[in-house]
Write a protein that holds these residues in place. Structure first.
Motif, mmCIF file in Angstrom:
data_model
loop_
_atom_site.group_PDB
_atom_site.id
_atom_site.type_symbol
_atom_site.label_atom_id
_atom_site.label_comp_id
_atom_site.label_asym_id
_atom_site.label_seq_id
_atom_site.Cartn_x
_atom_site.Cartn_y
_atom_site.Cartn_z
ATOM 1 N N ASP A 38 47.000 5.768 81.066
ATOM 2 C CA ASP A 38 48.294 5.360 80.447
ATOM 3 C C ASP A 38 48.309 5.250 79.167
ATOM 4 O O ASP A 38 48.304 4.251 78.356
ATOM 5 N N THR A 39 48.998 6.178 78.494
ATOM 6 C CA THR A 39 49.263 6.502 76.826
ATOM 7 C C THR A 39 50.299 5.904 76.496
ATOM 8 O O THR A 39 50.617 5.780 75.326
ATOM 9 N N ARG A 40 51.243 5.068 77.277
ATOM 10 C CA ARG A 40 52.413 4.541 76.952
ATOM 11 C C ARG A 40 52.295 3.492 75.952
ATOM 12 O O ARG A 40 52.937 2.985 75.027
ATOM 13 N N ASP A 41 51.018 2.914 76.220
ATOM 14 C CA ASP A 41 50.606 1.471 75.551
ATOM 15 C C ASP A 41 50.591 1.819 74.114
ATOM 16 O O ASP A 41 50.848 1.048 73.045
ATOM 17 N N PHE A 42 50.167 2.876 73.588
ATOM 18 C CA PHE A 42 50.019 3.472 72.247
ATOM 19 C C PHE A 42 51.466 3.242 71.535
ATOM 20 O O PHE A 42 51.294 3.342 70.253
ATOM 21 N N LYS A 43 52.484 3.344 71.891
ATOM 22 C CA LYS A 43 53.632 3.497 71.379
ATOM 23 C C LYS A 43 54.035 1.929 71.392
ATOM 24 O O LYS A 43 55.389 1.912 70.764
ATOM 25 N N ARG A 44 53.582 0.779 71.777
ATOM 26 C CA ARG A 44 54.151 -0.371 71.875
ATOM 27 C C ARG A 44 53.893 -0.921 70.431
ATOM 28 O O ARG A 44 52.817 -0.864 69.838
ATOM 29 N N PRO A 45 54.703 -1.909 69.788
ATOM 30 C CA PRO A 45 54.163 -2.700 68.684
ATOM 31 C C PRO A 45 53.110 -3.393 68.844
ATOM 32 O O PRO A 45 52.336 -3.773 68.152
ATOM 33 N N TYR A 46 53.190 -4.199 69.926
ATOM 34 C CA TYR A 46 52.075 -5.242 70.302
ATOM 35 C C TYR A 46 51.059 -4.523 71.277
ATOM 36 O O TYR A 46 51.587 -4.142 72.514
ATOM 37 N N ARG A 47 49.936 -4.224 70.825
ATOM 38 C CA ARG A 47 49.118 -3.594 71.760
ATOM 39 C C ARG A 47 47.851 -4.183 72.009
ATOM 40 O O ARG A 47 46.826 -3.626 72.730
ATOM 41 N N ALA A 48 47.667 -5.410 72.089
ATOM 42 C CA ALA A 48 46.478 -6.221 72.612
ATOM 43 C C ALA A 48 46.616 -6.427 74.075
ATOM 44 O O ALA A 48 46.985 -7.517 74.686
ATOM 45 N N LEU A 49 46.682 -5.430 74.850
ATOM 46 C CA LEU A 49 46.735 -5.387 76.113
ATOM 47 C C LEU A 49 45.488 -5.239 76.999
ATOM 48 O O LEU A 49 45.525 -5.633 78.273
ATOM 49 N N GLY A 50 44.449 -4.930 76.373
ATOM 50 C CA GLY A 50 43.039 -4.786 77.161
ATOM 51 C C GLY A 50 42.398 -5.971 77.679
ATOM 52 O O GLY A 50 43.113 -6.973 77.231
ATOM 53 N N HIS A 51 41.373 -5.654 78.359
ATOM 54 C CA HIS A 51 40.478 -6.831 78.715
ATOM 55 C C HIS A 51 39.175 -6.774 78.027
ATOM 56 O O HIS A 51 38.387 -7.348 78.551
ATOM 57 N N GLY A 52 39.162 -6.512 76.833
ATOM 58 C CA GLY A 52 37.703 -6.496 76.309
ATOM 59 C C GLY A 52 37.444 -5.137 75.603
ATOM 60 O O GLY A 52 36.960 -5.217 74.500
ATOM 61 N N CYS A 53 37.334 -4.080 76.386
ATOM 62 C CA CYS A 53 37.448 -2.770 75.815
ATOM 63 C C CYS A 53 38.275 -2.055 74.829
ATOM 64 O O CYS A 53 39.324 -2.674 74.579
ATOM 65 N N MET A 54 37.789 -1.226 74.090
ATOM 66 C CA MET A 54 39.061 -0.772 73.073
ATOM 67 C C MET A 54 39.459 0.656 73.297
ATOM 68 O O MET A 54 38.640 1.536 73.565
ATOM 69 N N ARG A 55 40.624 0.805 73.783
ATOM 70 C CA ARG A 55 41.452 2.174 74.411
ATOM 71 C C ARG A 55 41.485 2.864 72.989
ATOM 72 O O ARG A 55 41.862 2.636 71.892
ATOM 73 N N MET A 56 41.471 4.229 73.341
ATOM 74 C CA MET A 56 41.452 5.176 72.414
ATOM 75 C C MET A 56 42.575 6.123 72.526
ATOM 76 O O MET A 56 42.728 6.747 73.738
ATOM 77 N N GLU A 57 43.420 6.488 71.493
ATOM 78 C CA GLU A 57 44.641 7.391 71.799
ATOM 79 C C GLU A 57 44.047 8.731 71.828
ATOM 80 O O GLU A 57 44.558 9.665 72.719
ATOM 81 N N ARG A 58 43.257 9.254 71.002
ATOM 82 C CA ARG A 58 42.628 10.592 70.780
ATOM 83 C C ARG A 58 41.381 10.566 70.938
ATOM 84 O O ARG A 58 40.480 10.868 69.685
ATOM 85 N N PRO A 59 40.375 10.315 72.231
ATOM 86 C CA PRO A 59 38.984 10.177 72.034
ATOM 87 C C PRO A 59 38.413 11.799 71.832
ATOM 88 O O PRO A 59 37.329 11.473 71.544
ATOM 89 N N MET A 60 39.157 12.781 72.341
ATOM 90 C CA MET A 60 38.306 13.972 72.089
ATOM 91 C C MET A 60 37.949 14.338 70.660
ATOM 92 O O MET A 60 37.188 15.103 70.262
ATOM 93 N N GLU A 61 38.857 13.852 69.638
ATOM 94 C CA GLU A 61 38.825 13.970 68.399
ATOM 95 C C GLU A 61 37.313 13.212 67.907
ATOM 96 O O GLU A 61 36.594 13.964 67.038
ATOM 97 N N LEU A 62 37.239 12.223 68.516
ATOM 98 C CA LEU A 62 35.842 11.457 68.176
ATOM 99 C C LEU A 62 34.791 12.228 68.706
ATOM 100 O O LEU A 62 33.675 12.469 68.273
ATOM 101 N N VAL A 63 34.768 12.561 69.945
ATOM 102 C CA VAL A 63 33.931 13.537 70.569
ATOM 103 C C VAL A 63 33.440 14.716 69.544
ATOM 104 O O VAL A 63 32.293 14.919 69.188
ATOM 105 N N SER A 64 34.620 15.433 69.255
ATOM 106 C CA SER A 64 34.198 16.458 68.377
ATOM 107 C C SER A 64 33.472 16.052 67.326
ATOM 108 O O SER A 64 32.725 16.932 66.838
#
Length: 143
Positions: A45-71
């Protein structure tokens, strides 16, 4: 199971979602040692990255572009040429685990203010850490 009878003190089970297609943690999960059992992970659900308030998770940290970190993490390793796309990972019937040959330090920072375009911007203190930090820095003084 009678879910109305479930209580924290008497719940002897672990509920875990299988990895793979549809997992709430997305197609990429970065597991690292920490006492809180939090991870960096992708999300479907990448829609959350467009929100101004993004503290929506339950502890873990969501990444918008994880494959860039993998690379970045696999760098010049031979794995780089064979990295699948996120879509390929999501469609894969069997999860693939990659363990880095060398450790990479990870520093997680919680900040409720930052300089953005030359202006100091304040954010909500969703984890209620500012007061403890204020006491550590300035003692009992409150301005």
């Amino acid at each position: 199971m009678d879910w109305w009878d479930v209580q924290k003190k008497r719940f002897y089970y672990t509920i875990r979602q299988n990895p793979g297609r549809g997992n709430a943690l997305g197609s990429v999960i970065f597991r690292f040692r920490n006492p809180y059992e939090v991870f960096l992970h992708a999300t479907y659900d990448t829609r959350d990255f467009k929100r101004p308030y993004r503290a929506l998770g339950h502890g873990c940290m969501r990444m918008e572009r994880p494959m860039e970190l993998v690379s970045y993490l696999v760098g010049a390793d031979s794995l780089r040429a064979t990295l699948p796309s996120e879509a390929e990972l999501a469609a894969a019937p069997v999860p693939r685990r990659v363990t880095l040959e060398r450790s990479v330090p990870l520093h997680v920072r919680y900040a409720t203010c930052a300089v953005v375009a030359g202006q100091l911007r304040f954010y909500a203190d969703v984890y209620k850490q500012d007061e403890a930090l204020r006491r550590q820095l300035f003692g009992g003084q409150v301005n």
